[in-house]
Scaffold this motif. Structure first.
Motif, PDB file in Angstrom:
ATOM      1  N   TRP A   1       1.981   4.870  35.452  1.00 29.26           N
ATOM      2  CA  TRP A   1       2.315   3.662  36.196  1.00 29.26           C
ATOM      3  C   TRP A   1       1.099   2.770  36.363  1.00 29.26           C
ATOM      4  O   TRP A   1      -0.034   3.249  36.490  1.00 29.26           O
ATOM      5  N   HIS A   2       1.338   1.464  36.383  1.00 33.01           N
ATOM      6  CA  HIS A   2       0.285   0.503  36.697  1.00 33.01           C
ATOM      7  C   HIS A   2      -0.031   0.637  38.185  1.00 33.01           C
ATOM      8  O   HIS A   2       0.740   0.201  39.035  1.00 33.01           O
ATOM      9  N   ASP A   3      -1.176   1.250  38.497  1.00 35.28           N
ATOM     10  CA  ASP A   3      -1.529   1.444  39.903  1.00 35.28           C
ATOM     11  C   ASP A   3      -1.912   0.136  40.581  1.00 35.28           C
ATOM     12  O   ASP A   3      -1.643  -0.066  41.760  1.00 35.28           O
ATOM     13  N   ARG A   4      -2.581  -0.730  39.841  1.00 40.65           N
ATOM     14  CA  ARG A   4      -2.997  -2.013  40.403  1.00 40.65           C
ATOM     15  C   ARG A   4      -2.063  -3.097  39.880  1.00 40.65           C
ATOM     16  O   ARG A   4      -2.268  -3.652  38.807  1.00 40.65           O
ATOM     17  N   TRP A   5      -1.034  -3.391  40.653  1.00 36.18           N
ATOM     18  CA  TRP A   5       0.006  -4.302  40.186  1.00 36.18           C
ATOM     19  C   TRP A   5      -0.520  -5.711  39.961  1.00 36.18           C
ATOM     20  O   TRP A   5       0.049  -6.478  39.187  1.00 36.18           O
ATOM     21  N   GLU A   6      -1.657  -6.074  40.615  1.00 34.17           N
ATOM     22  CA  GLU A   6      -2.162  -7.434  40.443  1.00 34.17           C
ATOM     23  C   GLU A   6      -2.609  -7.709  39.018  1.00 34.17           C
ATOM     24  O   GLU A   6      -2.716  -8.861  38.596  1.00 34.17           O
ATOM     25  N   TYR A   7      -2.854  -6.633  38.240  1.00 32.81           N
ATOM     26  CA  TYR A   7      -3.260  -6.838  36.856  1.00 32.81           C
ATOM     27  C   TYR A   7      -2.094  -7.233  35.958  1.00 32.81           C
ATOM     28  O   TYR A   7      -2.286  -7.512  34.775  1.00 32.81           O
ATOM     29  N   LEU A   8      -0.889  -7.244  36.502  1.00 30.66           N
ATOM     30  CA  LEU A   8       0.256  -7.730  35.738  1.00 30.66           C
ATOM     31  C   LEU A   8       0.371  -9.248  35.809  1.00 30.66           C
ATOM     32  O   LEU A   8       1.279  -9.836  35.227  1.00 30.66           O
ATOM     33  N   ILE A   9      -0.534  -9.887  36.539  1.00 34.47           N
ATOM     34  CA  ILE A   9      -0.590 -11.349  36.607  1.00 34.47           C
ATOM     35  C   ILE A   9      -1.950 -11.793  36.094  1.00 34.47           C
ATOM     36  O   ILE A   9      -2.986 -11.321  36.568  1.00 34.47           O
ATOM     37  N   TYR A  10      -1.952 -12.682  35.117  1.00 34.23           N
ATOM     38  CA  TYR A  10      -3.199 -13.193  34.553  1.00 34.23           C
ATOM     39  C   TYR A  10      -3.378 -14.642  34.976  1.00 34.23           C
ATOM     40  O   TYR A  10      -2.488 -15.469  34.785  1.00 34.23           O
ATOM     41  N   ARG A  11      -4.537 -14.931  35.575  1.00 37.71           N
ATOM     42  CA  ARG A  11      -4.833 -16.287  36.025  1.00 37.71           C
ATOM     43  C   ARG A  11      -5.645 -17.003  34.955  1.00 37.71           C
ATOM     44  O   ARG A  11      -6.770 -16.599  34.636  1.00 37.71           O
ATOM     45  N   ASP A  12      -5.074 -18.064  34.416  1.00 37.54           N
ATOM     46  CA  ASP A  12      -5.733 -18.840  33.380  1.00 37.54           C
ATOM     47  C   ASP A  12      -6.893 -19.637  33.974  1.00 37.54           C
ATOM     48  O   ASP A  12      -6.922 -19.935  35.173  1.00 37.54           O
ATOM     49  N   ALA A  13      -7.864 -19.976  33.117  1.00 33.15           N
ATOM     50  CA  ALA A  13      -9.019 -20.745  33.583  1.00 33.15           C
ATOM     51  C   ALA A  13      -8.602 -22.090  34.157  1.00 33.15           C
ATOM     52  O   ALA A  13      -9.300 -22.664  34.995  1.00 33.15           O
ATOM     53  N   GLY A  14      -7.445 -22.597  33.727  1.00 31.62           N
ATOM     54  CA  GLY A  14      -6.961 -23.875  34.229  1.00 31.62           C
ATOM     55  C   GLY A  14      -6.208 -23.776  35.538  1.00 31.62           C
ATOM     56  O   GLY A  14      -5.731 -24.794  36.057  1.00 31.62           O
ATOM     57  N   GLY A  15      -6.088 -22.561  36.096  1.00 31.06           N
ATOM     58  CA  GLY A  15      -5.413 -22.386  37.369  1.00 31.06           C
ATOM     59  C   GLY A  15      -3.970 -21.949  37.254  1.00 31.06           C
ATOM     60  O   GLY A  15      -3.322 -21.677  38.269  1.00 31.06           O
ATOM     61  N   PHE A  16      -3.436 -21.876  36.030  1.00 29.60           N
ATOM     62  CA  PHE A  16      -2.069 -21.415  35.836  1.00 29.60           C
ATOM     63  C   PHE A  16      -2.031 -19.887  35.819  1.00 29.60           C
ATOM     64  O   PHE A  16      -3.017 -19.228  35.486  1.00 29.60           O
ATOM     65  N   CYS A  17      -0.884 -19.328  36.161  1.00 28.65           N
ATOM     66  CA  CYS A  17      -0.729 -17.880  36.142  1.00 28.65           C
ATOM     67  C   CYS A  17       0.445 -17.508  35.245  1.00 28.65           C
ATOM     68  O   CYS A  17       1.462 -18.208  35.208  1.00 28.65           O
ATOM     69  N   TYR A  18       0.276 -16.425  34.514  1.00 29.20           N
ATOM     70  CA  TYR A  18       1.378 -15.930  33.702  1.00 29.20           C
ATOM     71  C   TYR A  18       1.355 -14.414  33.675  1.00 29.20           C
ATOM     72  O   TYR A  18       0.345 -13.767  33.972  1.00 29.20           O
TER      73      TYR A  18
END
Length: 224
Positions: free
Chosen positions: A196-213
């Protein structure tokens, strides 16, 4: 490193790279299989030999928003000195089925650290209900990549399980999400065990431009 000495060994430390395979460089570390690395003179790759990579990485990333952390380990031919149990999941390295012949010369050789995933489980954290897909598919293990490439149908279902579902952008081939959204639980099944992904925040990537995906993106329907 298991008694092996590398005098004057240079290891690159980068946060991004753009390796085009120009016949000189070998990525950051140069650890890989001859069919795909560029550690050869010129631009033609000699597939007549196969050097099996025995590199083991243990990554200990710092918590989200932290500026300092313990770093990680790199071991050659042995396990890094990190805590572990003796309950192992074992998967063989296999031939990557989706590589085009122009990269391998049409030969069935190991070119990437490719293994077969036995299944995927996911679900919203708010109701603890899980969905599982036991369809097997190949993945290439890449410890330096922030994206997880999964079959299209699986990736779509996982991104729909975000508290606010991700919106797929065909041009970028990613699912854009709210930066404060809660990702689903996500586990990968290998050799009868689910990781399991223990650190769920790593499932969100913050782009250098401020967008998240979402870091879960689609690839071919039957490949990883």
């Amino acid at each position: 490193m298991n008694g092996i000495k590398f005098p004057y060994r240079k290891i690159g430390l980068v946060d991004r790279t753009n390796e085009n395979g120009g016949g000189v460089g070998s990525g950051v570390l140069g650890q890989g299989f001859p069919p795909l690395i560029s550690a050869h003179p010129g631009r033609k790759l000699d597939n007549s030999t196969l050097l099996l990579s025995r590199t083991v990485f243990a990554i200990d990333r710092p918590p989200k928003n932290a500026t300092r952390g313990p770093g990680g380990w790199l071991a050659l031919g042995e396990l890094p000195p990190v805590p572990h149990t003796d309950d192992w999941a074992v998967k063989p390295t296999g031939v990557t089925e989706s590589l085009p012949d122009e990269l391998t010369g049409g030969r069935r050789e190991i070119a990437l650290m490719t293994l077969t995933v036995d299944g995927v489980s996911w679900g919203r954290r708010s109701n603890s209900s899980l969905t599982s897909n036991s369809t097997k598919f190949q993945v290439a293990v890449n410890t330096g990549h922030h994206m997880s490439l999964l079959p299209q149908a699986v990736a779509e279902s996982i991104n729909e399980a975000f508290d606010f579902p991700g919106i797929f952008d065909e041009e970028a081939s990613v699912y854009f999400v709210d930066c404060d959204v809660t990702p689903p639980a996500l586990g990968i099944a290998l050799d009868g065990r689910t990781f399991w992904h223990d650190r769920w925040e790593y499932l969100i990537y913050r782009d250098a431009g401020g967008f998240c995906y979402s870091s879960v993106v689609p690839t071919g329907e039957h490949s990883g």
